[in-house]
Design a protein around this motif. Sequence first.
Motif, PDB file in Angstrom:
ATOM      1  N   THR A 240      -9.613 -15.665   6.285  1.00 25.34           N
ATOM      2  CA  THR A 240      -8.661 -14.596   5.872  1.00 25.34           C
ATOM      3  C   THR A 240      -9.578 -13.655   5.050  1.00 25.34           C
ATOM      4  O   THR A 240     -10.574 -14.009   4.374  1.00 25.34           O
ATOM      5  CB  THR A 240      -7.572 -15.113   4.839  1.00 25.34           C
ATOM      6  OG1 THR A 240      -6.760 -14.139   4.485  1.00 25.34           O
ATOM      7  CG2 THR A 240      -8.220 -15.780   3.574  1.00 25.34           C
TER       8      THR A 240
ATOM      9  N   THR B 293      -4.156  -7.380   6.757  1.00 24.84           N
ATOM     10  CA  THR B 293      -5.027  -8.682   6.245  1.00 24.84           C
ATOM     11  C   THR B 293      -5.541  -9.395   7.756  1.00 24.84           C
ATOM     12  O   THR B 293      -4.576  -9.542   8.645  1.00 24.84           O
ATOM     13  CB  THR B 293      -4.398  -9.605   5.522  1.00 24.84           C
ATOM     14  OG1 THR B 293      -4.215  -9.183   4.160  1.00 24.84           O
ATOM     15  CG2 THR B 293      -5.297 -10.927   5.161  1.00 24.84           C
TER      16      THR B 293
ATOM     17  N   TYR C 212     -14.302 -13.021   9.524  1.00 24.45           N
ATOM     18  CA  TYR C 212     -14.332 -14.330   8.841  1.00 24.45           C
ATOM     19  C   TYR C 212     -15.385 -15.171   9.430  1.00 24.45           C
ATOM     20  O   TYR C 212     -16.064 -14.807  10.649  1.00 24.45           O
ATOM     21  CB  TYR C 212     -12.926 -14.935   8.878  1.00 24.45           C
ATOM     22  CG  TYR C 212     -12.493 -15.301  10.479  1.00 24.45           C
ATOM     23  CD1 TYR C 212     -12.739 -16.383  11.143  1.00 24.45           C
ATOM     24  CD2 TYR C 212     -11.894 -14.160  10.896  1.00 24.45           C
ATOM     25  CE1 TYR C 212     -12.316 -16.579  12.516  1.00 24.45           C
ATOM     26  CE2 TYR C 212     -11.521 -14.315  12.529  1.00 24.45           C
ATOM     27  CZ  TYR C 212     -11.551 -15.642  12.980  1.00 24.45           C
ATOM     28  OH  TYR C 212     -11.139 -15.669  14.455  1.00 24.45           O
TER      29      TYR C 212
ATOM     30  N   ASN D 216      -6.692 -12.856   9.531  1.00 19.71           N
ATOM     31  CA  ASN D 216      -6.409 -14.264   9.643  1.00 19.71           C
ATOM     32  C   ASN D 216      -7.201 -14.668  10.762  1.00 19.71           C
ATOM     33  O   ASN D 216      -6.954 -14.290  12.003  1.00 19.71           O
ATOM     34  CB  ASN D 216      -4.912 -14.354   9.460  1.00 19.71           C
ATOM     35  CG  ASN D 216      -4.115 -13.859   8.449  1.00 19.71           C
ATOM     36  OD1 ASN D 216      -4.404 -14.292   7.269  1.00 19.71           O
ATOM     37  ND2 ASN D 216      -3.434 -12.804   8.733  1.00 19.71           N
TER      38      ASN D 216
END
Length: 497
Positions: free
Chosen positions: A65, A135, A56, A137
């Motif tokens: 994300t 995922t 990111y 973050n």
Amino acid sequence: MIMLLRRVRTAARALPVALGGLLVAAVPFATALPAAAAGAGRVVLRAEAPKTFVMYAADEGADGTNSGFVIPVSVRASDAGPARDVRVVVDASGLAGVARVSAGGGGNCTRSGAVFTCSYGDVQNGDGESEAPFTLNGVDGVAPGDGGTVTYTAVADNAAEVTGSTRMTVGGPSLDVPGKDLTAQDVAPGSSRPVTLAFANHSRFAARQGVALTVSADPGLKLTSRPGNCFFDPSFTSAWCGFATAAGPHTAFRTSAPIRYTTAAGRMSGTLTYSWSSDRTRPAGFTVRGTQAPLALARTADRGFTAATGTVRVTTTVQADYQPVTATVRGRVGQTVTVRLGVRNNGPGRPLGSETMGGFKVVPPEGTTVTSIPYTIEEDGGTWACDRPAKSGGAFVCDIGTDPFGPGPAQGRTTVIGFRVRIDRVVPGAQGTISTYGPFDRTPGNDRAVIAVDASPASPVARRHTVAWSVLAAVVAGGAVAAGVARVRRRRARAGA
């Protein structure tokens, strides 16, 4: 190079997330392949994930994300059969402090702390599967270049394990483009048009390694600029350009010279999309280097930069001249007849699937009722192919390009559909209308036509049947009244006796 992955899943297994994602630095990483274990039925796995992956942008912080990190696993082609019960164990403990991880894999991955185990099922020989184990973050307080390492191990019941690792980094800064689409109108096919592309760095970080521009055109457009610091795909519909300019915080830049493009013959519209990035890793597929003078950057005012991706919308001088296809409502009162109505494309252009097709509107003649507009799609269909009016006397709206109609008509061809029309009564001089509409129709004089009516009274047989039923109904009703009167008289007689 790993073979193209093909999903082979049972219906019970959830679909995986798609390969790829934003901020991926697609530098291939191939693990060393172990020799196949001795013995029959042993297969050889291959596991390949990006060598580096941008998680990111630093300026996104905790709002960042990314679900795009995937680990493909394939089976080297042989006669050994499928790999049975393939699992991949991923250790994300190296991301502590630079990213938070949550379960991914579409339900096919389980978690134990920072370790994720993904079930790939049986993988057919010569094929492959992929899963997104987690995922990513973001976290606050990071800077571009911060990162950690993820390791993974792939294993199957009948194969030796394969290991690998990926360096995960924090990217940034993110770069913004104008929020308002750029436009170019009345472009003659084959003519060259310029466009100047710009970006702004609204973050507190500098793009110390420079910036990159990616431009993609649909098949109706072709890039004609060939700067030496740009690489193109073989069709010259996409380009990647690298710039050494270290864009500082709260600065804005534009290309020092326009990028030029041309439109293909017969196309009525086209679209360019573009984005800027502080990641200067050139993606795969851009293999042709430009031969002209390099493109540079120049400072510009920071106004209106609010989007991540920009769009240039192009319309050409080519039109699709629509003309109504009409017919006469012919029959007797009480009949329901089929009237075929639609549109003819006089060309010379033809709207494609990505373009707005347009369509036609129908106002039925007075004294008639449209009972249905049936259509069939693959042996199935519906009663209404067009939108019905909210109020009586309104227009039926038929959009070309929707399922009942399919693609728009080519030059000289028609698109029609049968309206089922009931003739309710004879109205002298009654007529309906059909009108066409389309975003590329620049000849309005032929966009409207009359729907005529040739209605006759109901046939004598039908009228006799109507009269007979009327007489019968009257007789029955009269008999009922007489019987009722008689019953009243008898009751009165008995009461007076």
